[in-house]
Design an enzyme around this catalytic site. Structure first.
Site, short mmCIF file in Angstrom:
data_model
loop_
_atom_site.label_atom_id
_atom_site.label_comp_id
_atom_site.label_asym_id
_atom_site.label_seq_id
_atom_site.Cartn_x
_atom_site.Cartn_y
_atom_site.Cartn_z
N GLY A 335 0.81 -1.22 0.00
CA GLY A 335 0.00 0.00 0.00
C GLY A 335 0.83 1.26 0.00
CB SER A 337 3.21 0.92 -4.36
OG SER A 337 3.99 -0.24 -4.32
#
Length: 383
Positions: A335, A337
């Site tokens: 998450g 990223s």
């Protein structure tokens, strides 16, 4: 960012940039006013994160940020001065100075005059870059995590996943790499992976069933990781409402994307602290050297800090190799990223992937932001 954000942004800007004081017109015998304290080089929240993750006192964190800012300018001047003799550079936290590698002893005095330390090396940065480019043309097996130019060892370092060195595919790749003569081999704990995640409510943006994090605002939208969505994909905001569209995306090979935003959302030069640290203003995108401190904001693990370990690294994900990445000691999780990497108030890049987590530690790579801006002709939104 939706229309509830400007007040928060304005408050963040005031906290970061405005000092309050009062003039005093005293009598002739009044005591002189004390010298004003030097303005902090970063917000209290950023300094807190550096203390937590780098083991620094507040004063040490302040001094390091000032030294790293100076090192950016010294690096630029040293590269220009030494030309073909430039062998790379890195920041030495213990000395608080940049170290510049040169292949010609006659260049050392001039570099020292710029305010850097020097190291005499055999191979130029250009020669090492050419050696790395030859490796980039090869297809690497899964047991090879990546490779990068390391100015400190004056070599191209190939990182092999621990326990995989003697598998036939890895052994064959390493033998071809070592034949170049400019390559060394190191071990890494695990193979890298990207940090996208399934949908979790209340986080910054979604595409399909994937949650990722906003990187940096640009005029017209924001930049993020390419593996988070393909061109044409719709983006939903933290509240589930329509937010924008992926206008461009590249992964693997690269890991970057540009999302344009719809009416009702706008951009601001701020990286969110997610309630862990105050929001951070972004003032530019000057690239920090190897060895510099760096911090990351992501929608899963919020703020964490570490150091720049390597630049121009090829990372070998299961989906394929990604080139010209920067490796850090900062942790991240699913998450995160696409989220922001900052050095002081300078944008550095968007989170791509890594290994480990923020409980046991790990390493994370980011795609440099200046490459993304140049690729799509974007202008970073700065304070």
């Amino acid at each position: 960012m939706k229309r509830t954000t400007p007040l928060r942004t304005a408050l963040a800007a005031l906290l970061l940039t405005v000092g309050l004081g009062a003039a005093h017109a005293g009598a002739a015998n009044a005591a002189p006013l004390p010298e004003p304290a030097a303005a902090p080089s970063a917000s209290a929240g950023l300094l807190d994160a550096m203390r937590r993750d780098l083991g620094l006192t507040a004063d040490q964190a302040e001094r390091r940020l000032r030294a790293e800012k100076a090192a950016v300018e010294v690096e630029r001047a040293a590269r220009e001065r030494t030309g073909a003799a430039y062998g790379g550079s890195w920041f030495d936290p213990a000395a608080g100075r940049l170290v510049v590698a040169v292949t010609d002893r006659s260049e050392e005095a001039g570099v020292r005059a710029l305010g850097a330390d020097t190291r005499l090396v055999r191979h130029s940065a250009a020669a090492l870059d050419r050696a790395k480019a030859r490796l980039d043309a090869l297809r690497a097996p899964a047991g090879v995590a990546g490779w990068h130019v390391d100015p400190r060892s004056n070599s191209v370092v190939v990182d092999v996943v621990r326990g995989e060195r003697h598998t036939p595919a890895v052994r064959s790749f390493v033998e071809r790499a070592l034949a170049d003569g400019l390559v060394t081999v190191a071990e890494t704990a695990r193979a890298p992976r990207t940090y996208a995640a399934g949908t979790v409510g209340g986080d910054p943006y979604y595409t399909g069933n994937v949650r990722c994090s906003i990187g940096f605002s640009v005029h017209g939208g924001f930049v993020t990781a390419g593996h988070c969505g393909r061109a044409g994909a719709a983006v939903r905001g933290w509240d589930g409402s329509a937010m924008g569209t992926f206008q461009g995306s590249s992964f693997p090979g690269d890991d970057y994307a540009y999302v344009s935003i719809h009416s009702g959302w706008w951009t601001v030069p701020v990286v969110l602290g997610w309630g862990t640290v105050p929001d951070q203003l972004v003032r530019g995108s000057a690239e920090a050297p190897v060895g510099a401190s760096i911090c990351r904001s992501g929608s899963t693990t919020r703020w964490h800090c570490g150091t720049v370990l390597a630049k121009n690294e090829t990372v070998n994900y299961s989906q394929g190799a990604v080139h010209q990445m920067t490796k850090t000691s900062v942790c991240a999780e699913g998450g995160d990223s696409g989220g922001s990497f900052l050095s002081g108030d300078q944008a550095q890049g968007v989170t791509s992937g890594g290994w480990g987590n923020c409980s046991s530690g790990g390493q994370t790579w980011f795609q440099p932001v200046n490459e993304i801006l140049a690729r799509y002709g974007l202008r970073l939104h700065t304070a």
